[in-house]
Design a protein around this motif. Structure first.
Motif, PDB file in Angstrom:
ATOM      1  N   HIS A  70     -15.050 -63.922 -24.066  1.00 12.20           N
ATOM      2  CA  HIS A  70     -13.770 -64.484 -23.649  1.00 12.20           C
ATOM      3  C   HIS A  70     -12.906 -64.930 -24.826  1.00 12.20           C
ATOM      4  N   GLY A  71     -13.464 -64.956 -26.040  1.00 15.66           N
ATOM      5  CA  GLY A  71     -12.674 -65.296 -27.210  1.00 15.66           C
ATOM      6  C   GLY A  71     -12.659 -66.774 -27.542  1.00 15.66           C
TER       7      GLY A  71
ATOM      8  N   SER B 186     -11.635 -55.271 -33.831  1.00 17.39           N
ATOM      9  CA  SER B 186     -12.073 -54.111 -34.612  1.00 17.39           C
ATOM     10  C   SER B 186     -11.706 -54.263 -36.083  1.00 17.39           C
ATOM     11  N   LEU B 187     -10.492 -54.730 -36.342  1.00 14.95           N
ATOM     12  CA  LEU B 187     -10.070 -54.954 -37.721  1.00 14.95           C
ATOM     13  C   LEU B 187     -10.869 -56.072 -38.373  1.00 14.95           C
ATOM     14  N   GLU B 188     -11.157 -57.121 -37.603  1.00 10.71           N
ATOM     15  CA  GLU B 188     -11.900 -58.247 -38.159  1.00 10.71           C
ATOM     16  C   GLU B 188     -13.348 -57.891 -38.461  1.00 10.71           C
TER      17      GLU B 188
ATOM     18  N   TYR C 106     -17.391 -64.522 -34.069  1.00  6.97           N
ATOM     19  CA  TYR C 106     -18.475 -65.177 -33.335  1.00  6.97           C
ATOM     20  C   TYR C 106     -18.041 -65.510 -31.906  1.00  6.97           C
ATOM     21  N   HIS C 107     -16.814 -66.000 -31.771  1.00  7.67           N
ATOM     22  CA  HIS C 107     -16.317 -66.367 -30.451  1.00  7.67           C
ATOM     23  C   HIS C 107     -15.790 -65.163 -29.664  1.00  7.67           C
TER      24      HIS C 107
ATOM     25  N   TRP D 259      -5.128 -64.083 -30.769  1.00  8.28           N
ATOM     26  CA  TRP D 259      -6.234 -64.698 -31.489  1.00  8.28           C
ATOM     27  C   TRP D 259      -6.993 -65.720 -30.660  1.00  8.28           C
ATOM     28  N   SER D 260      -6.556 -65.994 -29.467  1.00 11.75           N
ATOM     29  CA  SER D 260      -7.345 -66.833 -28.567  1.00 11.75           C
ATOM     30  C   SER D 260      -8.118 -65.974 -27.577  1.00 11.75           C
ATOM     31  N   LEU D 261      -7.859 -64.668 -27.623  1.00  8.62           N
ATOM     32  CA  LEU D 261      -8.506 -63.714 -26.735  1.00  8.62           C
ATOM     33  C   LEU D 261      -9.371 -62.768 -27.551  1.00  8.62           C
ATOM     34  N   SER D 262     -10.066 -61.896 -26.900  1.00 13.66           N
ATOM     35  CA  SER D 262     -10.839 -60.867 -27.585  1.00 13.66           C
ATOM     36  C   SER D 262     -10.044 -59.569 -27.557  1.00 13.66           C
TER      37      SER D 262
END
Length: 215
Positions: free
Chosen positions: A78-79, A110-112, A62-63, A101-104
């Motif tokens: 922006h993540g 893609s994995l998520e 979502y983020h 994990w704080s970035l996109s």
């Protein structure tokens, strides 16, 4: 380097523990009393897995993604690092160990996408098969566990090949709890379930082969 256990750290760890408790209580409520130990533990893992994928990793997506009414319909945002939402803070906490994990990060996102929209629902489906005692669940367990292992490999192998610039191993919490323990869960348990389901499928195939030869 030391790292104090602040409110965000404790809240993040508590959220994961709460999800495990929910999975355990769900098993107590839903599963028949004569369910085998292996099916009981598998059910708890599958519900835990589904909740982690849908709630926590769903919030990461979502983020990380931006939806637009015109092409391109889907772009990276922006993540989680740019938000103050509670679940975004959880990912900012984990990002102390893995900055991606704080970035996109395109590879991680893609994995998520596969994890949230395929692995999560599949885990729920298999859990329902356990309730129905459907032996076909072993096929889907093999599919799910293979996907989990591949997802873990593709999360970390590209990072290792370039010297792990996003990984922070300077602290016991970041290294042994966030990077090693939490990620090992999605290696050890899928491997055990793969081994168990392979044994079940192999025995049934060999039995069918012997019966076929007798006939």
């Amino acid at each position: 380097m030391t790292l104090e256990l602040d409110t965000v750290t404790v809240s993040s760890l508590s959220a994961t523990l709460l999800i495990l408790i929910i999975a355990y209580v769900t098993a107590i409520i839903i599963l028949p009393k004569n369910t085998s130990s292996i099916d009981n533990l598998s059910f708890i893992w599958l519900i835990f897995d589904a909740l982690i994928h849908s709630i926590l990793e769903g919030s990461f997506l979502y983020h990380s993604l931006r939806f637009t009414p015109s092409p391109p319909w889907l772009t990276l945002s922006h993540g989680a690092g740019s938000s103050t939402a509670p679940l975004a803070l959880l990912w900012q906490e984990y990002a102390r160990a893995d900055a991606r994990w704080s970035l996109s990060d395109p590879c991680v996102v893609s994995l998520e996408l596969l994890t949230v929209f395929l692995a999560g629902p599949l885990a729920v489906y298999i859990a329902a098969q356990i309730v129905r005692r459907d032996p076909a669940r072993h096929y889907w367990i093999i599919v799910l566990c293979t996907a989990e292992l591949y997802g873990g490999w593709m999360t970390f192998c590209p990072e290792w090949l370039i010297g792990s610039p996003a990984l922070n191993t300077s602290n016991w919490l970041l290294l042994w709890v966030y990077l090693v323990f939490f990620n090992s869960i999605w290696v050890v348990i899928p491997l055990l379930l793969l081994w168990h389901s392979y044994g079940f499928v192999a025995r049934r195939l060999r039995l069918a082969d012997r019966i076929g030869k007798i006939e």
